[in-house]
Design a protein around this motif. Structure first.
Motif, mmCIF file in Angstrom:
data_model
loop_
_atom_site.group_PDB
_atom_site.id
_atom_site.type_symbol
_atom_site.label_atom_id
_atom_site.label_comp_id
_atom_site.label_asym_id
_atom_site.label_seq_id
_atom_site.Cartn_x
_atom_site.Cartn_y
_atom_site.Cartn_z
ATOM 1 N N ASN A 1 0.811 -1.221 0.000
ATOM 2 C CA ASN A 1 0.000 0.000 0.000
ATOM 3 C C ASN A 1 0.839 1.263 0.000
ATOM 4 N N SER A 2 1.959 1.208 0.726
ATOM 5 C CA SER A 2 2.712 2.445 0.967
ATOM 6 C C SER A 2 3.965 2.574 0.101
ATOM 7 N N GLN A 3 4.329 1.519 -0.605
ATOM 8 C CA GLN A 3 5.562 1.558 -1.414
ATOM 9 C C GLN A 3 5.238 1.390 -2.894
ATOM 10 N N ASN A 4 6.104 1.963 -3.725
ATOM 11 C CA ASN A 4 5.885 1.804 -5.169
ATOM 12 C C ASN A 4 7.026 1.027 -5.814
ATOM 13 N N ASN A 5 7.661 0.138 -5.026
ATOM 14 C CA ASN A 5 8.791 -0.644 -5.558
ATOM 15 C C ASN A 5 8.332 -2.018 -6.045
ATOM 16 N N TRP A 6 7.050 -2.149 -6.397
ATOM 17 C CA TRP A 6 6.563 -3.439 -6.882
ATOM 18 C C TRP A 6 5.562 -3.221 -8.010
ATOM 19 N N GLN A 7 5.422 -4.235 -8.814
ATOM 20 C CA GLN A 7 4.395 -4.185 -9.860
ATOM 21 C C GLN A 7 3.954 -5.596 -10.235
ATOM 22 N N LEU A 8 2.778 -5.661 -10.791
ATOM 23 C CA LEU A 8 2.231 -6.916 -11.302
ATOM 24 C C LEU A 8 2.064 -6.756 -12.803
ATOM 25 N N LEU A 9 2.775 -7.573 -13.566
ATOM 26 C CA LEU A 9 2.686 -7.504 -15.032
ATOM 27 C C LEU A 9 1.637 -8.517 -15.494
ATOM 28 N N THR A 10 0.659 -8.032 -16.258
ATOM 29 C CA THR A 10 -0.517 -8.867 -16.552
ATOM 30 C C THR A 10 -0.646 -9.289 -18.027
ATOM 31 N N ASP A 11 0.418 -9.072 -18.807
ATOM 32 C CA ASP A 11 0.312 -9.379 -20.252
ATOM 33 C C ASP A 11 1.008 -10.676 -20.659
ATOM 34 N N PHE A 12 1.422 -11.467 -19.690
ATOM 35 C CA PHE A 12 2.202 -12.675 -20.020
ATOM 36 C C PHE A 12 1.478 -13.963 -19.604
ATOM 37 N N HIS A 13 0.147 -13.929 -19.624
ATOM 38 C CA HIS A 13 -0.640 -15.069 -19.122
ATOM 39 C C HIS A 13 -0.747 -16.221 -20.117
ATOM 40 N N GLY A 14 -0.327 -15.985 -21.356
ATOM 41 C CA GLY A 14 -0.307 -17.077 -22.345
ATOM 42 C C GLY A 14 -1.672 -17.641 -22.686
ATOM 43 N N GLY A 15 -2.727 -16.851 -22.496
ATOM 44 C CA GLY A 15 -4.069 -17.334 -22.841
ATOM 45 C C GLY A 15 -4.957 -17.523 -21.633
ATOM 46 N N GLY A 16 -4.381 -17.486 -20.430
ATOM 47 C CA GLY A 16 -5.190 -17.636 -19.217
ATOM 48 C C GLY A 16 -4.624 -18.695 -18.295
ATOM 49 N N TYR A 17 -5.256 -18.861 -17.145
ATOM 50 C CA TYR A 17 -4.755 -19.809 -16.153
ATOM 51 C C TYR A 17 -4.831 -21.242 -16.682
ATOM 52 N N GLY A 18 -3.714 -21.955 -16.569
ATOM 53 C CA GLY A 18 -3.675 -23.338 -17.038
ATOM 54 C C GLY A 18 -3.481 -23.457 -18.542
ATOM 55 N N LYS A 19 -3.405 -22.296 -19.235
ATOM 56 C CA LYS A 19 -3.212 -22.320 -20.691
ATOM 57 C C LYS A 19 -1.795 -21.877 -21.018
ATOM 58 N N PHE A 20 -1.314 -22.334 -22.150
ATOM 59 C CA PHE A 20 0.031 -21.942 -22.581
ATOM 60 C C PHE A 20 0.169 -22.185 -24.066
ATOM 61 N N THR A 21 1.113 -21.459 -24.662
ATOM 62 C CA THR A 21 1.330 -21.572 -26.108
ATOM 63 C C THR A 21 2.385 -22.646 -26.393
ATOM 64 N N PRO A 22 2.428 -23.155 -27.624
ATOM 65 C CA PRO A 22 3.488 -24.111 -27.983
ATOM 66 C C PRO A 22 4.877 -23.501 -27.778
ATOM 67 N N GLU A 23 4.999 -22.178 -28.037
ATOM 68 C CA GLU A 23 6.302 -21.501 -27.881
ATOM 69 C C GLU A 23 6.746 -21.530 -26.413
ATOM 70 N N LEU A 24 5.799 -21.308 -25.515
ATOM 71 C CA LEU A 24 6.127 -21.325 -24.085
ATOM 72 C C LEU A 24 6.575 -22.720 -23.653
ATOM 73 N N TRP A 25 5.879 -23.748 -24.100
ATOM 74 C CA TRP A 25 6.249 -25.117 -23.724
ATOM 75 C C TRP A 25 7.624 -25.481 -24.304
ATOM 76 N N ARG A 26 7.889 -24.999 -25.539
ATOM 77 C CA ARG A 26 9.203 -25.254 -26.150
ATOM 78 C C ARG A 26 10.300 -24.561 -25.335
ATOM 79 N N PHE A 27 10.032 -23.341 -24.876
ATOM 80 C CA PHE A 27 10.977 -22.605 -24.029
ATOM 81 C C PHE A 27 11.284 -23.402 -22.752
ATOM 82 N N CYS A 28 10.238 -23.932 -22.118
ATOM 83 C CA CYS A 28 10.422 -24.731 -20.890
ATOM 84 C C CYS A 28 11.332 -25.935 -21.155
ATOM 85 N N GLN A 29 11.095 -26.609 -22.266
ATOM 86 C CA GLN A 29 11.910 -27.785 -22.607
ATOM 87 C C GLN A 29 13.361 -27.383 -22.890
ATOM 88 N N ASP A 30 13.526 -26.255 -23.590
ATOM 89 C CA ASP A 30 14.888 -25.773 -23.904
ATOM 90 C C ASP A 30 15.651 -25.411 -22.631
#
Length: 302
Positions: free
Chosen positions: A217-246
């Motif tokens: 509440n009192s500090q501004n040294n944090w943020q939540l980035l909301t554009d990297f959800h990959g389609g939503g909770y429990g969802k992911f793209t083939p590129e993301l899964w390939r990254f995990c494997q790599d």
């Protein structure tokens, strides 16, 4: 109850060493909280630790919580029940139970008692009257919310920060907001704390985090980035899964694409966009949940 709820909390930080990072003069260390315990790993242990201590203080002998059929939290609570010889209960979102689901099989092997409810009843999981009725039905139970996030969960996540070497940025995946809130509570104001939201339309989590953490509440040294959800909770793209494997093949860093994989994939995109100044020291928290891969395989998603 003289039982002590402790595991060996090792403090292993794995440095990721690549030309991609070297040419930007960026240090990236991964806090391998996935290695805390073979079954109760990552932020699930951090969240449970002080809840278990509080349960003991209240002289409760059973644990009751909530989750979907593939919940990492249910998996961890079942494992904790087995590890510390506790009776555990889970209110599971139905309408029915798939007994071949690996998470459900594991919970049953640990002796967890599963209580399946329809989706209408499951929606009441944060309703005080409903919680009171459950407490009457299970008088010896200590009730932990879905995902394990409450004020006691934050204490364990704060503790994680205190074990880290000096850093400029601290990054974690964010589902319910508890881990991020705890990291904000434990961090110095000079540290930038970043959460990578793993679900869609996660803006509402900012309010949740502010409710959980006074510092948020009192500090501004944090943020939540909301554009990297990959389609939503429990969802992911083939590129993301390939990254995990790599990452697993090239850096011996196992990742799943629901939480920590999503965070690391987002982090590499941010580094590529020169989001972090040259010379930055970044620590990313691997929050565990690797058993989630069994559920993804079971559903034919990987």
């Amino acid at each position: 109850m003289s039982i002590s709820f402790n595991i060996n909390e090792n403090n292993y930080i794995q440095q990721i060493d690549t030309m991609f990072l070297k040419k930007r003069n960026i240090y990236l260390g991964v806090k391998r909280d996935d290695l805390l315990h073979p079954l109760i790993s990552g932020n699930k242990w951090r969240k449970l630790k002080y809840n278990l201590a509080h349960m003991k203080k209240l002289k409760k002998t059973e644990l009751l919580t909530f989750g979907g059929a593939f919940s990492n939290h249910i998996h961890a609570c079942a494992a904790a029940g087995k590890e510390f010889n506790l009776t555990t209960h889970a209110i599971v979102r139905g309408p029915e139970l798939d007994h071949n689901n690996p998470t459900i099989q594991f919970a049953k092997q640990c002796g967890m008692q599963l209580h399946v409810v329809n989706r209408l009843e499951y929606r009441l999981r944060n309703d005080q009257d409903y919680l009171n009725s459950l407490q009457t039905r299970f008088p010896n139970a200590y009730i932990i919310p879905e995902g394990g996030t409450n004020s006691y969960a934050l204490l364990g996540c704060e503790e994680l920060v205190q074990s880290l070497p000096a850093h400029d940025y601290l990054i974690c995946p964010t589902g319910s907001g508890g881990t991020l809130a705890g990291l904000i509570e434990g961090s110095e104001t000079a540290t930038q704390v970043i959460g990578i939201a793993v679900l869609k339309q996660a803006e509402y989590l900012k309010d949740e985090i502010c409710k959980l953490s006074n510092k948020a509440n009192s500090q501004n040294n944090w943020q939540l980035l909301t554009d990297f959800h990959g389609g939503g909770y429990g969802k992911f793209t083939p590129e993301l899964w390939r990254f995990c494997q790599d990452m697993n093949i090239n850096h011996n860093l196992p990742l799943e694409p629901i939480y920590s994989g999503k965070m690391m994939y987002a982090l590499f995109q941010l580094i590529e966009q020169d989001y972090f100044p040259e010379g930055s020291k970044i620590i990313a928290v691997h929050t565990g949940g690797m058993q989630g891969l069994d559920g993804l395989k079971y559903r034919g998603l990987i």
